[in-house]
Design a protein around this motif. Structure first.
Motif, PDB file in Angstrom:
ATOM      1  N   LEU A 127      41.795   8.193  69.372  1.00 29.16           N
ATOM      2  CA  LEU A 127      41.655   8.766  70.718  1.00 29.16           C
ATOM      3  C   LEU A 127      40.823   9.965  70.639  1.00 29.16           C
ATOM      4  O   LEU A 127      40.015  10.442  71.591  1.00 29.16           O
ATOM      5  CB  LEU A 127      42.740   8.727  71.445  1.00 29.16           C
ATOM      6  N   LEU A 128      41.400  11.109  69.986  1.00 28.01           N
ATOM      7  CA  LEU A 128      40.542  12.572  69.832  1.00 28.01           C
ATOM      8  C   LEU A 128      39.337  12.299  69.536  1.00 28.01           C
ATOM      9  O   LEU A 128      38.132  12.778  70.023  1.00 28.01           O
ATOM     10  CB  LEU A 128      41.412  13.207  68.793  1.00 28.01           C
ATOM     11  N   VAL A 129      38.718  11.486  68.472  1.00 33.08           N
ATOM     12  CA  VAL A 129      37.183  11.514  68.119  1.00 33.08           C
ATOM     13  C   VAL A 129      36.618  10.735  69.298  1.00 33.08           C
ATOM     14  O   VAL A 129      35.221  11.252  69.416  1.00 33.08           O
ATOM     15  CB  VAL A 129      37.299  10.615  66.689  1.00 33.08           C
ATOM     16  N   ARG A 130      37.175   9.809  69.643  1.00 32.85           N
ATOM     17  CA  ARG A 130      36.455   9.004  70.818  1.00 32.85           C
ATOM     18  C   ARG A 130      36.211  10.098  72.107  1.00 32.85           C
ATOM     19  O   ARG A 130      35.024   9.882  72.781  1.00 32.85           O
ATOM     20  CB  ARG A 130      36.995   7.809  71.302  1.00 32.85           C
ATOM     21  N   ALA A 131      37.108  11.033  72.288  1.00 30.22           N
ATOM     22  CA  ALA A 131      37.008  11.796  73.531  1.00 30.22           C
ATOM     23  C   ALA A 131      35.882  12.788  73.169  1.00 30.22           C
ATOM     24  O   ALA A 131      35.050  13.192  73.977  1.00 30.22           O
ATOM     25  CB  ALA A 131      38.408  12.292  73.650  1.00 30.22           C
ATOM     26  N   CYS A 132      35.936  13.216  71.706  1.00 31.68           N
ATOM     27  CA  CYS A 132      34.969  14.179  71.469  1.00 31.68           C
ATOM     28  C   CYS A 132      33.528  13.579  71.676  1.00 31.68           C
ATOM     29  O   CYS A 132      32.579  14.270  72.323  1.00 31.68           O
ATOM     30  CB  CYS A 132      35.338  14.665  69.895  1.00 31.68           C
ATOM     31  N   ASN A 133      33.392  12.495  71.146  1.00 31.16           N
ATOM     32  CA  ASN A 133      32.127  11.729  71.394  1.00 31.16           C
ATOM     33  C   ASN A 133      31.520  11.651  72.706  1.00 31.16           C
ATOM     34  O   ASN A 133      30.605  11.705  72.970  1.00 31.16           O
ATOM     35  CB  ASN A 133      32.222  10.438  70.558  1.00 31.16           C
ATOM     36  N   GLN A 134      32.490  11.362  73.496  1.00 30.93           N
ATOM     37  CA  GLN A 134      32.086  11.135  74.886  1.00 30.93           C
ATOM     38  C   GLN A 134      31.741  12.491  75.500  1.00 30.93           C
ATOM     39  O   GLN A 134      30.833  12.521  76.184  1.00 30.93           O
ATOM     40  CB  GLN A 134      33.396  10.455  75.644  1.00 30.93           C
TER      41      GLN A 134
ATOM     42  N   ALA B 243      38.560  21.061  69.455  1.00 35.87           N
ATOM     43  CA  ALA B 243      38.305  21.954  68.091  1.00 35.87           C
ATOM     44  C   ALA B 243      39.530  22.622  67.263  1.00 35.87           C
ATOM     45  O   ALA B 243      39.418  22.841  66.436  1.00 35.87           O
ATOM     46  CB  ALA B 243      37.128  22.876  68.299  1.00 35.87           C
ATOM     47  N   THR B 244      40.378  22.710  68.314  1.00 35.33           N
ATOM     48  CA  THR B 244      41.719  23.259  67.389  1.00 35.33           C
ATOM     49  C   THR B 244      42.456  22.256  66.734  1.00 35.33           C
ATOM     50  O   THR B 244      43.419  22.795  66.233  1.00 35.33           O
ATOM     51  CB  THR B 244      42.608  24.104  68.529  1.00 35.33           C
ATOM     52  N   SER B 245      42.169  20.979  67.069  1.00 35.86           N
ATOM     53  CA  SER B 245      42.918  20.082  66.267  1.00 35.86           C
ATOM     54  C   SER B 245      42.274  19.646  65.125  1.00 35.86           C
ATOM     55  O   SER B 245      41.019  19.320  65.102  1.00 35.86           O
ATOM     56  CB  SER B 245      43.177  18.611  67.306  1.00 35.86           C
TER      57      SER B 245
ATOM     58  N   LEU C 163      42.298  16.768  63.458  1.00 38.52           N
ATOM     59  CA  LEU C 163      41.922  15.272  63.546  1.00 38.52           C
ATOM     60  C   LEU C 163      40.339  15.381  64.014  1.00 38.52           C
ATOM     61  O   LEU C 163      39.954  14.312  63.956  1.00 38.52           O
ATOM     62  CB  LEU C 163      42.919  14.770  64.371  1.00 38.52           C
ATOM     63  N   SER C 164      40.178  16.225  65.227  1.00 37.13           N
ATOM     64  CA  SER C 164      38.749  16.027  65.791  1.00 37.13           C
ATOM     65  C   SER C 164      38.083  17.351  65.290  1.00 37.13           C
ATOM     66  O   SER C 164      36.847  17.288  65.955  1.00 37.13           O
ATOM     67  CB  SER C 164      39.148  16.032  67.224  1.00 37.13           C
ATOM     68  N   HIS C 165      38.473  18.235  64.498  1.00 41.42           N
ATOM     69  CA  HIS C 165      37.676  19.492  64.454  1.00 41.42           C
ATOM     70  C   HIS C 165      36.008  18.954  63.602  1.00 41.42           C
ATOM     71  O   HIS C 165      35.348  19.479  64.279  1.00 41.42           O
ATOM     72  CB  HIS C 165      38.248  20.263  63.442  1.00 41.42           C
ATOM     73  N   GLU C 166      36.061  18.153  62.575  1.00 40.01           N
ATOM     74  CA  GLU C 166      34.880  17.551  62.107  1.00 40.01           C
ATOM     75  C   GLU C 166      34.006  17.084  63.203  1.00 40.01           C
ATOM     76  O   GLU C 166      32.801  16.862  63.246  1.00 40.01           O
ATOM     77  CB  GLU C 166      35.071  16.689  61.165  1.00 40.01           C
ATOM     78  N   ALA C 167      34.546  16.080  64.109  1.00 43.27           N
ATOM     79  CA  ALA C 167      33.785  15.527  65.105  1.00 43.27           C
ATOM     80  C   ALA C 167      33.091  16.443  66.211  1.00 43.27           C
ATOM     81  O   ALA C 167      31.914  16.283  66.701  1.00 43.27           O
ATOM     82  CB  ALA C 167      34.710  14.457  66.017  1.00 43.27           C
ATOM     83  N   VAL C 168      33.658  17.627  66.444  1.00 41.71           N
ATOM     84  CA  VAL C 168      33.193  18.698  67.230  1.00 41.71           C
ATOM     85  C   VAL C 168      31.836  19.273  66.591  1.00 41.71           C
ATOM     86  O   VAL C 168      31.177  19.482  67.173  1.00 41.71           O
ATOM     87  CB  VAL C 168      34.425  19.561  67.732  1.00 41.71           C
ATOM     88  N   LYS C 169      32.310  19.526  65.077  1.00 46.74           N
ATOM     89  CA  LYS C 169      31.150  20.323  64.215  1.00 46.74           C
ATOM     90  C   LYS C 169      29.865  19.543  64.641  1.00 46.74           C
ATOM     91  O   LYS C 169      28.707  20.345  64.486  1.00 46.74           O
ATOM     92  CB  LYS C 169      31.589  20.461  62.955  1.00 46.74           C
ATOM     93  N   LYS C 170      29.837  18.236  64.837  1.00 45.72           N
ATOM     94  CA  LYS C 170      28.625  17.451  64.676  1.00 45.72           C
ATOM     95  C   LYS C 170      27.799  17.936  65.737  1.00 45.72           C
ATOM     96  O   LYS C 170      26.392  17.494  65.734  1.00 45.72           O
ATOM     97  CB  LYS C 170      28.975  15.820  64.935  1.00 45.72           C
ATOM     98  N   HIS C 171      28.271  18.464  66.744  1.00 44.55           N
ATOM     99  CA  HIS C 171      27.508  18.850  68.153  1.00 44.55           C
ATOM    100  C   HIS C 171      27.125  20.155  67.897  1.00 44.55           C
ATOM    101  O   HIS C 171      26.608  20.973  68.716  1.00 44.55           O
ATOM    102  CB  HIS C 171      28.219  18.653  69.479  1.00 44.55           C
ATOM    103  N   GLN C 172      27.164  21.012  66.950  1.00 42.13           N
ATOM    104  CA  GLN C 172      27.135  22.313  66.607  1.00 42.13           C
ATOM    105  C   GLN C 172      25.479  22.735  67.173  1.00 42.13           C
ATOM    106  O   GLN C 172      25.396  23.650  68.076  1.00 42.13           O
ATOM    107  CB  GLN C 172      27.122  22.630  65.251  1.00 42.13           C
ATOM    108  N   GLU C 173      24.463  22.095  66.751  1.00 42.31           N
ATOM    109  CA  GLU C 173      23.031  22.573  67.222  1.00 42.31           C
ATOM    110  C   GLU C 173      22.979  22.308  68.778  1.00 42.31           C
ATOM    111  O   GLU C 173      22.409  23.224  69.183  1.00 42.31           O
ATOM    112  CB  GLU C 173      22.081  21.484  66.460  1.00 42.31           C
TER     113      GLU C 173
ATOM    114  N   MET D   2      34.976  26.109  66.978  1.00 44.27           N
ATOM    115  CA  MET D   2      34.685  25.197  65.947  1.00 44.27           C
ATOM    116  C   MET D   2      34.291  25.771  64.646  1.00 44.27           C
ATOM    117  O   MET D   2      34.101  25.124  63.658  1.00 44.27           O
ATOM    118  CB  MET D   2      33.484  24.431  66.324  1.00 44.27           C
ATOM    119  N   CYS D   3      34.457  26.997  64.411  1.00 47.53           N
ATOM    120  CA  CYS D   3      33.732  27.743  63.421  1.00 47.53           C
ATOM    121  C   CYS D   3      34.971  27.501  62.031  1.00 47.53           C
ATOM    122  O   CYS D   3      35.929  27.728  62.327  1.00 47.53           O
ATOM    123  CB  CYS D   3      33.669  29.100  63.549  1.00 47.53           C
ATOM    124  N   ASP D   4      34.393  27.517  60.848  1.00 50.75           N
ATOM    125  CA  ASP D   4      35.117  27.289  59.614  1.00 50.75           C
ATOM    126  C   ASP D   4      34.505  27.766  58.609  1.00 50.75           C
ATOM    127  O   ASP D   4      33.265  28.362  58.762  1.00 50.75           O
ATOM    128  CB  ASP D   4      35.777  25.666  59.353  1.00 50.75           C
TER     129      ASP D   4
END
Length: 974
Positions: A354-361, A385-387, A389-399, A424-426
């Motif tokens: 659910l977290l990843v799907r929400a991030c993609n949406q 981004a603070t979870s 489970l979804s941090h990597e999915a958020v990083k995909k939108h960095q650009e 999203m920084c790590d």
């Protein structure tokens, strides 16, 4: 005002037209006065006015009032209109009363009686008019008068749906005025079951009411969870044709869906696996519908659809946080290994899908044409981004996020993009994000520059693998946005450079090069002066940075700086005298120039004079001792985080708040004074070397504590635990030990990751006063905050306790105070329990703790000589039938320390009588316990046996129960 056929009130229309046609203010006032005189004469003289005429004149008065003129008559005529059976007349009467009648009016009893008559009416229109008036006035008097009638109307099976809707909203309004209005017990379940009502209008109104009730008492209304999930499931799976009356632009019941999703955010995810599974299905359905092609091109359709979607995403984030907060041991691998099961050993499972799907949406919205959508998407992704489970999915939108930061027209969206980049920084992308933020900082809006500087400084320190990179980043920050670099930032870089030998030479070289720029910010001069004063010798071997070159470079900036920076530079110069003897004469010339009237600043004059004498009189060895290199600072967390959190509460991820918010307000002054002191006297240097706390020249007085120390320190101190800073450093999670307050009155009563509760007490005879300090250690406000005595009726005959109410909202990082007054009525055992409840991130929290109100607090110390003491001791010996003493022999829980024992006995409240007992190691005390009804004399003898590591404690008093309680209390301390 609705038009009524055949009832246009022509006289009112003519009057309004006359007012509008007035050419001046004087003409308007003249026309109004004429009309007021006419209405007054009609009300006084004409006793045969019918309902229509009363309504017309009352409307005129209402219009005149809305124009800004005072109305002091006509109230009785408006009240008379309430008894009319005509809708239009009753409506005008209620409107006039809602706007003009004061709750202190003499007519309020008549009004309440008329409202009660209408509430009992069978005409739903009259009932609704009455409830609208109650809600519009919304006073405490209304809440008390109709606190029973409105709930009864709401849950009655005979009440029409339209009346139930009004009753729910009216009750909500009264509840906000007086929270005691809604009774508990059977009413609770009946109100909750309104979520099952067939009429969606009733459900919508009830959802608002239940949401407010849940925030006050979540446990009592927990039954609403399954009903809310069931109703939500029926809505999201329904077609827009199934709910035609409540479909808004092809979206079924969007307002109700949003209310239900918000209601569920007041609780942790459902315990029942079936309910939890059904809720997850609802959330998946909402996410699926967001992917479907729009059924309409109108903006209303997309607004309604996205409102439900964003609230669903908020619930997904909330549920994940709650599960993580309840059981932080649950890991990502654990979830994937058990993703086919609803729970493992009774624990709830997080939902990474659910977290990843929400991030993609949300990622799709980042490129949407609507500015509001882009803003909301960035805001929600900050939470995702603070979870982990979804941090990597958020990083995909960095650009895309970086592009938003640079190209967005709206500054609030750019601000949100900066927040998301920070979240999203790590380690993998830190250098890239920091560089992009530095590049943007040069053209960034002034309103967000200071916050960006703080975030860049935090990220550079947090993810630095090579501290030369960190030094470069901070110096670039000062160069690009020097005006926005706070003292905490340059304090921190100096602290890190001093603590790391491997970066000191690089820092000295880099700052030397930065100072060669023609235009150099004053903060750069401060950093340069401090670092070169400490480590300039590391680059002195190069002719380009020879000692005299360093001195001339710094002194060329001297005349451009403020007095505080000049003071720092003078301290640097005297350091040069020690590091580079060849520049001693040049430096002494500068000191001579500024030790006379040439310098108008008294601080600079004194500093220059003292440094000059030190350089002349002191030998080389003395100079080397006094002006030796600064020792390393104790390792500690950065205080910049606390500064950022204070500026933007809630925007700093909770897991990053580890720094103390107690950054010194006088940090800069302390820096100047301490830096100079290190060059003033050998004693000062010894103090700096031997005391790590006084060595904190930068004012970063954050305690060297575990990472869970939080944002607050124990401002109350600890009488027996040393300094406040040391006490804060030793505080552990869930720190609760009520016994330690038997012998002291101040300290931290309770502390965990969320809250710190401190107490200060004072007592005089049978009266006591406690000040409780509640400190929020999180980055989220604590809502519905409440602190009350548990079962106060049990203490009525023992302690008279008065607890002042406390604010219901405790802001992030803030502290509030609550006063508790206590009167000892009779002797007692145990102590009252305080219940503290609040919502943290919509998760209910409940704490129980004992108040430091033990019976010994009401002791009055009593002086006695030896003869009086032993005579009284003998009299209180008691008999077999009436023992008045209590004795306890026990082993010491820790190695005996007579000094510590004496301190505790003194803190117990009795008078310590020295020289009474023949054995000097024994402790003899006397005191009187004051109650409202009588006084109880009490004598005490504590006999330590160091050899056996045992104590014998004997207490004698005029009442056996007091002897036993005092004996138990003091014995527990050893």
């Amino acid at each position: 005002m609705p038009a009524v056929r055949g009832d246009g009130m022509r006289g009112l229309a003519v009057f309004i037209s006359d007012i509008r046609n007035c050419k001046s203010k004087e003409a308007e006032i003249k026309r109004i006065n004429k009309e007021l005189a006419n209405i007054r004469s009609k009300f006084k003289g004409d006793k045969t006015l019918d309902g229509y005429q009363k309504k017309k004149y009352v409307c005129k008065l209402l219009f005149i009032f809305l124009l800004g003129h005072d109305i002091d008559f006509g109230h009785m005529e408006a009240v008379n209109l309430l008894s009319s059976n005509k809708y239009s007349e009753k409506q005008i009467g209620y409107l006039f009363i809602s706007v003009l009648v004061n709750t202190n009016s003499d007519l309020i009893k008549l009004i309440i009686q008329s409202i009660k008559n209408d509430l009992a009416s069978r005409n739903p229109i009259h009932v609704n008019l009455a409830m609208q008036c109650i809600a519009n006035i919304g006073s405490k008097e209304m809440a008390e008068a109709f606190g029973y009638d409105i709930p009864k109307l709401l849950v009655s099976g005979d009440t029409m749906d339209v009346v139930k809707q009004s009753a729910a909203l009216c009750l909500l309004r009264l509840f906000r005025t007086s929270q005691e209005i809604i009774p508990s017990g059977e009413w609770t379940s009946r109100i909750v079951h309104l979520l099952n009502d067939q009429h969606l209008g009733v459900v919508t109104a009830a959802a608002s009411l239940i949401d407010a009730l849940v925030k006050r008492n979540p446990d009592e209304y927990k039954g609403c969870i399954s009903l809310a999930v069931s109703r939500l499931s029926r809505i999201v799976t329904a077609s827009y044709t199934d709910l035609q009356d409540y479909t808004y632009y092809f979206v079924p019941a969007p307002w109700l869906s949003v209310k239900l999703l918000r209601l569920l955010q007041n609780y942790t995810p459902p315990d029942d696996p079936g309910v939890r599974g059904r809720l997850n299905e609802c959330l998946e359905t909402i996410l699926n519908k967001a992917q479907e092609p729009p059924k309409s091109k109108k903006v209303q359709h997309s607004n309604a659809k996205n409102a439900v979607l964003f609230e669903a995403i908020s619930l997904i984030i909330h549920n994940d946080r709650c599960i993580k907060l309840q059981d932080p041991r649950i890991s990502l691998e654990h979830n994937f290994q058990n993703q086919n099961f609803p729970s493992v050993r009774g624990r709830k499972i997080r939902e990474p899908q659910l977290l990843v799907r929400a991030c993609n949406q949300l990622g799709q919205f980042l490129s949407n044409r609507e500015t509001n959508l882009r803003y909301l998407a960035l805001e929600s992704m900050c939470s995702l981004a603070t979870s982990e489970l979804s941090h990597e999915a958020v990083k995909k939108h960095q650009e895309v996020v970086i592009l938003s930061m640079k190209m967005e027209k709206d500054v609030s969206v750019r601000q949100q993009a900066v927040d998301l980049l920070y979240a999203m920084c790590d380690k993998s992308n830190a250098e890239e994000i920091v560089q992009e933020m530095l590049n943007y900082l040069e053209t960034a809006d002034y309103s967000i520059r200071e916050e960006m500087v703080l975030k860049v400084a935090i990220l550079a320190e947090k993810y630095a693998t090579d501290y030369t990179w960190y030094v470069d980043v901070i110096l670039n920050l000062i160069r690009i946005a020097g005006d926005y670099v706070s003292e905490e930032v340059w304090y921190r870089v100096i602290q890190i450079v001093i603590n790391r030998d491997d970066v000191q030479g690089y820092a000295a070289k880099t700052v030397f090069e930065a100072l060669q720029a023609p235009a150099c910010h004053e903060n750069m001069v401060k950093v340069g002066g401090y670092i070169l004063g400490e480590f300039g010798n590391l680059i002195a071997g190069d002719q380009r940075s020879a000692p005299i070159v360093q001195f001339q470079l710094l002194h060329s900036k001297y005349h451009l700086c403020s007095p505080m920076t000049r003071a720092l530079l003078l301290s640097t110069y005297v350091k040069f005298v020690n590091l580079f003897p060849e520049v001693k004469s040049v430096v002494q010339d500068v000191f001579r120039q500024h030790s006379n009237l040439r310098s108008a600043d008294a601080e600079l004059q004194q500093r220059a004079s003292e440094y000059l004498q030190l350089s002349i009189i002191a030998s080389t060895d003395v100079l080397a001792t006094v002006l030796e290199e600064m020792p390393s600072f104790p390792e500690r967390e950065s205080s910049i985080l606390a500064v950022l959190k204070k500026k933007k509460p809630g925007r700093v991820p909770e897991n990053e708040i580890r720094a103390s918010a107690a950054a010194s307000a006088n940090a800069s002054t302390n820096h100047q004074n301490d830096h100079s002191t290190s060059g003033s006297a050998p004693a000062a240097a010894a103090s700096v070397t031997n005391n790590s706390m006084s060595a904190d020249l930068l004012g970063l007085s954050t305690p060297s504590a575990p990472s869970n120390t939080g944002v607050l320190v124990d401002v109350l101190g600890d009488i027996y635990g040393g300094s406040p800073s040391a006490n804060a450093a030793s505080t552990q999670q869930n720190n609760y030990n009520p016994k330690k307050f038997v012998c002291k009155n101040n300290g931290v009563l309770f502390e965990n990751d969320l809250i710190q509760i401190g107490v200060k007490c004072e007592f005089r005879q049978n009266l006591g006063r406690l000040a409780l300090f509640y400190g929020n250690k999180t980055s989220f406000p604590l809502q519905n905050f409440s602190a009350t005595i548990q079962s106060p009726s049990d203490w009525v005959n023992k302690l008279n306790i008065q607890v002042k109410p406390v604010d219901m909202l405790l802001e992030a990082g803030a502290q509030i105070q609550q006063m508790v007054n206590a009167e000892c009525v009779d002797d007692y055992t145990d102590t009252p329990t305080m219940n503290v409840t609040f919502l943290y991130n919509n998760v209910p929290q409940k704490l129980k703790m004992k108040l430091p109100l033990t019976i010994n607090k009401f002791f009055e110390p009593t002086e006695m000589n030896g003869e009086s003491f032993f005579a009284r001791w003998k009299n209180l010996g008691g008999s077999i039938s009436n023992p008045q003493k209590s004795q306890k022999i026990f082993r010491a829980a820790q190695p005996m320390d007579l000094v510590a024992t004496r301190t505790k006995v003194l803190g117990f409240g009795m008078q310590l009588l020295d020289g009474i007992d023949p054995n000097p190691d024994n402790f003899v005390c006397a005191g009187i316990i004051h109650t409202r009804t009588h006084q109880i004399g009490c004598l005490l003898r504590l006999e330590p046996n160091k050899q056996a590591q045992m104590y014998r404690l004997t207490v004698r008093s005029s009442k056996e129960s007091v002897s036993q309680e005092v004996c138990e209390l003091l014995a527990d301390q050893f």
